[in-house]
Scaffold this active site. Structure first.
Site, PDB file in Angstrom:
ATOM      1  N   TYR A 133       0.861  -1.188   0.000  1.00 25.68           N
ATOM      2  CA  TYR A 133       0.000   0.000   0.000  1.00 25.68           C
ATOM      3  C   TYR A 133       0.892   1.232   0.000  1.00 25.68           C
ATOM      4  CZ  TYR A 133      -3.603   3.247   1.874  1.00 25.68           C
ATOM      5  OH  TYR A 133      -4.463   4.302   2.104  1.00 25.68           O
ATOM      6  N   LYS A 161      -1.734  -1.537  -3.753  1.00 23.22           N
ATOM      7  CA  LYS A 161      -2.673  -0.416  -3.812  1.00 23.22           C
ATOM      8  C   LYS A 161      -1.825   0.832  -4.022  1.00 23.22           C
ATOM      9  CE  LYS A 161      -5.953   2.324  -1.094  1.00 23.22           C
ATOM     10  NZ  LYS A 161      -6.627   2.502   0.230  1.00 23.22           N
TER      11      LYS A 161
END
Length: 292
Positions: A133, A161
């Protein structure tokens, strides 16, 4: 593979700031009924920084319980301490968690080599799939594509992400990772463009208030019907923007309360309630998008 509209789920609380367990069940059912493809539990939007360790684990486990196999659950397990991230990740080794979402270490500002070793150590501590992330605006460090490429060779690091909103990253990442590596947008406004360039889906804040729209948008992209996807996105742009008038999740919790999805928009310090000025603007955005 994780694709489509994945909600970055809020964590509902009662008026005193305790976790609203049954309110969480209501939200999970709502997303099952409205086409959401997976749930991220206790990420940034789920107030991971405001929960105790035991609360964090409880919310993830309750989300799994309420989902009851109907939706995959991705647990937020990141920390700026590698040992803490490993400890939290390993809490879910014997659970039905589908993957872990691990944010880059915040405040420390590690080097790219430090980031590589951090995520490698977490991945080597577990068999659970790991999703990286990257959100530099919140963490103060940027996980560069070249480092993601190195990490993608580790068997259970399965995706990222990417929340910079920098669309150049998609092509850079695609050149450096294998074809099975999952690319997820973390920026609602640019998500259609991200997917058009080869991304697989979006971990969405907007999906908290517009799950059916976000699910339909992603379905259109998967069918290469970009005109229909952009039509939905253009209607939602004021909503995307309004949900970041204040620090996430302040606006989205207020919006969820206004939509009747939660009873209170309670936050924990240092987060405070939304300003009157911003609440007026968010209400208008919701109304203009036919959500309220």
């Amino acid at each position: 593979m994780f694709t489509g509209s994945i909600v970055a789920l809020i964590t509902p609380m009662d008026s005193k700031g305790s976790i609203d367990r049954m309110g969480l069940k209501k939200l999970v059912d709502y997303h099952v009924d409205n086409g959401t493809s997976a749930i991220v539990s206790v990420g940034t939007t789920g107030e991971m920084s405001g929960l105790t360790h035991s609360e964090h684990v409880d919310v993830v486990m309750w989300t799994i319980e309420f989902s009851d196999g109907r939706l995959p659950v991705i647990a937020g397990t990141g920390s700026n301490s590698t040992s803490e991230a490993i400890l939290l990740t390993n809490q879910f080794n014997d659970s039905a968690v589908s993957a872990c979402l691990s944010v880059t270490p915040y405040y420390n500002r590690p080097s790219q080599e430090g980031l590589f070793q951090h995520f490698r150590a977490i991945a080597e501590s577990t068999n659970l799939p790991q999703i990286l992330y990257n959100v530099p605006i919140r963490t103060g460090c940027d996980l560069l594509p070249i480092t993601v490429g190195r990490l993608s060779t580790i068997k259970n690091i399965v995706g990222i992400k990417e929340a910079t909103g920098n669309l150049n990253r998609v092509n850079q990442l695609k050149r450096l990772v294998n074809e099975d590596f999952i690319l997820l947008s973390g920026d609602d406004i640019s998500a259609v463009d991200f997917m058009r360039l080869g991304g697989h889906g979006v971990i969405s804040v907007t999906a908290n208030v517009a799950p059916k729209d976000m699910s339909t948008l992603c379905s259109f992209v998967q069918k290469n019907d970009f005109k229909s996807a952009y039509d939905i996105n253009n209607r939602l742009i004021p909503v995307h923007q309004s949900l970041f008038f204040d620090s996430n999740p302040i606006p989205v919790k207020w919006a969820c309360k206004e939509l009747g999805l939660i009873s209170y928009d309670t936050l924990r310090l240092p987060m405070t309630s939304i300003s009157k000025e911003h609440s007026v603007l968010i209400r208008k955005a919701l109304e203009d998008a036919d959500l309220l």
